[in-house]
Design a protein around this motif. Structure first.
Motif, PDB file in Angstrom:
ATOM      1  N   ALA A  59      47.491 -30.264  19.497  1.00  0.00           N
ATOM      2  CA  ALA A  59      47.584 -29.653  20.825  1.00  0.00           C
ATOM      3  C   ALA A  59      48.311 -30.592  21.800  1.00  0.00           C
ATOM      4  O   ALA A  59      49.098 -30.139  22.646  1.00  0.00           O
ATOM      5  CB  ALA A  59      46.196 -29.284  21.345  1.00  0.00           C
ATOM      6  N   ALA A  65      45.082 -24.761  16.461  1.00  0.00           N
ATOM      7  CA  ALA A  65      45.882 -25.995  16.451  1.00  0.00           C
ATOM      8  C   ALA A  65      45.936 -26.593  15.048  1.00  0.00           C
ATOM      9  O   ALA A  65      47.002 -27.023  14.583  1.00  0.00           O
ATOM     10  CB  ALA A  65      45.309 -26.999  17.450  1.00  0.00           C
ATOM     11  N   VAL A  66      44.810 -26.584  14.340  1.00  0.00           N
ATOM     12  CA  VAL A  66      44.783 -27.125  12.972  1.00  0.00           C
ATOM     13  C   VAL A  66      45.680 -26.288  12.056  1.00  0.00           C
ATOM     14  O   VAL A  66      46.435 -26.829  11.237  1.00  0.00           O
ATOM     15  CB  VAL A  66      43.331 -27.161  12.419  1.00  0.00           C
ATOM     16  N   ALA A  69      41.481 -27.025  22.752  1.00  0.00           N
ATOM     17  CA  ALA A  69      41.526 -27.959  21.617  1.00  0.00           C
ATOM     18  C   ALA A  69      41.788 -29.396  22.069  1.00  0.00           C
ATOM     19  O   ALA A  69      41.576 -30.334  21.300  1.00  0.00           O
ATOM     20  CB  ALA A  69      42.593 -27.531  20.617  1.00  0.00           C
ATOM     21  N   LEU A  70      42.234 -29.564  23.315  1.00  0.00           N
ATOM     22  CA  LEU A  70      42.489 -30.903  23.843  1.00  0.00           C
ATOM     23  C   LEU A  70      41.196 -31.656  24.185  1.00  0.00           C
ATOM     24  O   LEU A  70      41.227 -32.864  24.402  1.00  0.00           O
ATOM     25  CB  LEU A  70      43.333 -30.817  25.128  1.00  0.00           C
ATOM     26  N   SER A  71      40.077 -30.945  24.239  1.00  0.00           N
ATOM     27  CA  SER A  71      38.813 -31.558  24.671  1.00  0.00           C
ATOM     28  C   SER A  71      38.375 -32.689  23.744  1.00  0.00           C
ATOM     29  O   SER A  71      38.788 -32.758  22.593  1.00  0.00           O
ATOM     30  CB  SER A  71      37.694 -30.526  24.691  1.00  0.00           C
ATOM     31  N   ASP A  81      39.631 -33.450  15.610  1.00  0.00           N
ATOM     32  CA  ASP A  81      40.632 -34.453  15.963  1.00  0.00           C
ATOM     33  C   ASP A  81      42.041 -33.996  15.609  1.00  0.00           C
ATOM     34  O   ASP A  81      42.974 -34.189  16.391  1.00  0.00           O
ATOM     35  CB  ASP A  81      40.338 -35.782  15.251  1.00  0.00           C
ATOM     36  N   SER A  82      42.203 -33.395  14.433  1.00  0.00           N
ATOM     37  CA  SER A  82      43.569 -33.026  14.056  1.00  0.00           C
ATOM     38  C   SER A  82      44.043 -31.882  14.960  1.00  0.00           C
ATOM     39  O   SER A  82      45.218 -31.804  15.312  1.00  0.00           O
ATOM     40  CB  SER A  82      43.676 -32.687  12.569  1.00  0.00           C
ATOM     41  N   GLY A  83      43.134 -31.007  15.388  1.00  0.00           N
ATOM     42  CA  GLY A  83      43.501 -29.974  16.354  1.00  0.00           C
ATOM     43  C   GLY A  83      43.894 -30.576  17.696  1.00  0.00           C
ATOM     44  O   GLY A  83      44.885 -30.174  18.306  1.00  0.00           O
ATOM     45  N   ARG A  84      43.124 -31.572  18.129  1.00  0.00           N
ATOM     46  CA  ARG A  84      43.390 -32.202  19.424  1.00  0.00           C
ATOM     47  C   ARG A  84      44.750 -32.907  19.410  1.00  0.00           C
ATOM     48  O   ARG A  84      45.537 -32.782  20.359  1.00  0.00           O
ATOM     49  CB  ARG A  84      42.270 -33.205  19.737  1.00  0.00           C
ATOM     50  N   THR A  95      45.738 -23.260  22.986  1.00  0.00           N
ATOM     51  CA  THR A  95      45.369 -24.562  22.411  1.00  0.00           C
ATOM     52  C   THR A  95      44.887 -25.537  23.488  1.00  0.00           C
ATOM     53  O   THR A  95      44.692 -26.713  23.205  1.00  0.00           O
ATOM     54  CB  THR A  95      46.562 -25.199  21.654  1.00  0.00           C
ATOM     55  N   SER A 107      40.664 -24.910  18.525  1.00  0.00           N
ATOM     56  CA  SER A 107      40.880 -26.019  17.580  1.00  0.00           C
ATOM     57  C   SER A 107      41.439 -25.508  16.258  1.00  0.00           C
ATOM     58  O   SER A 107      42.361 -26.104  15.694  1.00  0.00           O
ATOM     59  CB  SER A 107      39.562 -26.762  17.309  1.00  0.00           C
ATOM     60  N   SER A 136      36.596 -34.631  21.085  1.00  0.00           N
ATOM     61  CA  SER A 136      35.900 -34.248  19.850  1.00  0.00           C
ATOM     62  C   SER A 136      34.461 -34.766  19.859  1.00  0.00           C
ATOM     63  O   SER A 136      33.537 -34.088  19.405  1.00  0.00           O
ATOM     64  CB  SER A 136      36.622 -34.809  18.623  1.00  0.00           C
TER      65      SER A 136
END
Lengths: 294, 294
Positions: free
Chosen positions: B271, A193-194, A219-221, B265-268, A216, A190, A223
């Motif tokens: 991604a 990705a951020v 990071a798709l999981s 969320d912003s990471g998701r 990444t 995560s 939240s």
């Protein structure tokens, strides 16, 4: 064990039902879940009937909570007063200490054992469930009571029959371990990705290869799902993050070629070790009652 | 373009030879590499003949350096005095500024163009080479000279014929971009492995799932190869590491549920954006000579 109730018929709950069937369990498997999930669970053969939590609790010998961590905490409160003597409650949550503490408040010690199947895949939902999900994978149990109940012995023997490698430890040791092996990788993914999302350079979204996609993926999981995991393991997660930040600062300041080489090498060696370890199955560490080997 | 010399017949060099053949190039492809690599390259059809660098330089219209970054720097020094006029030298190194500076010292501007095929896979060596490696992938070019030479125009048109999406930018912008999209993920993977390697808890090597394996895959890469990449991009890599450390500290200190949710969320979202971006090919940005769109 004649009747099992699976609460939360998703990937894990559904796979547990399918695995029991494949291992020869021919009792009733009650599904307690959303209307959509129980319909899909019935179609998949992961459950054989449907009930409310209250109905299921009065009939089941084993109640298997396969919900997100925050939902497990809620369910334990509801179950405490209604679970009959002799019924074993267990869960498949990703953290153990908060769940075990909650169970201790609401459920007799002999009637609860915390669990964590260290299995899973990218997909969610009972549609992705499979009987082999637990095969050759660690399955952590965190018994509260040093004396094994008959129900716990039977549950453990079913776990072995579905091919899981049972490892017993304290809830705190479990949480400290997965803070490093599961929650830290999740947060690094995560955070990566951020970090990229914050770059004004539009080419970070164009000039990249498979490595970035790999790193990444976690990071798709969801939240939501992760918040309830992280909130029940704050201290250990903060410690894991601190350790990783310390290493990253070392990497950043490794001005010396030899230092950086040593860091990369030790990472490479450990990454290889992990890959070797996944083929060497953990020894089944179910131990005489009362001993915690870890 | 009648004769191509590929210096370093590995995954990238071999794939370039195979891709040229598949795109209809029927000139000579000279391999300059270790005895083992040129034998494998001949067998694979990635090269058609073998020579020393000196011999190859006198005959080739295009010299394609597909070595590790530190070796490319050495080869450019040797090539400068011997490359004939009209011959274009290019490279496939993972960083560009140091290589372009070295080329500027030793090679006439019109005779060199830096390149970086943003392709690759886990395997190394010409045995893993494939004609489609560059297809639908970005291929960064960093021309030194605002006026396109005829040789550069021809090389660019071959890149397009092998299916690559040519993107032009300055060497510095390239390096700043890959510091975030390639070097940072690499170092996060290594740092994760180092962090776990330092834990005295033996269960970090036993209680883990597919996520940890994913996140430590890049850490398996050759340290040697990465050292020469990192050493030629120190400043940008330090900046990327600093940005990531800052985000990790934020995650660690996100006491508030809403803060942590926003970060996850912003990471998701980012991604997911990346995954959408890989299907939307970068527009071919080969531009009129002298303009750098990025």
């Amino acid at each position: 064990m004649k009747t099992v109730a699976i609460v939360g018929v998703g990937l894990i709950g559904g796979s547990f039902g399918l695995a029991l069937r494949q291992a020869g369990f021919n009792g009733e498997i009650i599904g307690v879940s959303s209307a959509r999930a129980v319909q899909a669970g019935l179609r998949a053969g992961a459950i054989s009937t449907v009930a409310t939590l209250q109905e299921a609790a009065t009939r089941a010998d084993l109640i298997y909570l396969a919900q997100p961590v925050d939902r497990i905490l809620e369910t334990l409160e509801s179950l405490g007063p209604i679970a009959p003597p002799g019924c074993l409650i267990t869960d498949a949550g990703s953290t153990k200490a908060a769940i075990v503490r909650k169970a201790a408040l609401h459920v007799r010690a002999a009637a609860f054992v915390g669990g964590h199947p260290v299995s899973g895949k990218e997909l969610r939902g009972v549609e992705a469930a499979e009987a082999g999900l637990f095969r050759n994978r660690p399955y952590v149990l965190t018994p509260l009571d040093p004396a094994d109940s008959e129900a716990l012995q039977e549950f453990r023997s079913w776990l072995q029959r579905i091919g899981a490698h049972v490892v017993e430890m304290t809830p705190e040791h479990h949480d400290a371990t997965v803070a490093f092996t599961s929650h830290l990788p999740q947060l690094l993914s995560s955070a990566l990705a951020v970090t990229l999302a914050r770059q004004p350079n539009p080419n970070v979204q164009r000039i990249f290869g498979a490595g970035l996609l790999d790193m990444t993926r976690l990071a798709l999981s969801s939240s939501e799902l992760w918040l309830s995991i992280l909130e029940t393991n704050k201290h250990a997660v903060a410690e894991a993050l601190e350790s990783a930040i310390k290493v990253l600062v070392e990497v950043k300041d490794a001005f010396d070629r030899e230092n950086l080489m040593n860091l990369l090498d030790s990472g490479r060696v450990f990454a290889s070790t992990l890959r070797a370890a996944q083929h060497v199955l953990p020894e089944d560490s179910s131990t005489p009652p009362g001993t915690f080997p870890y």
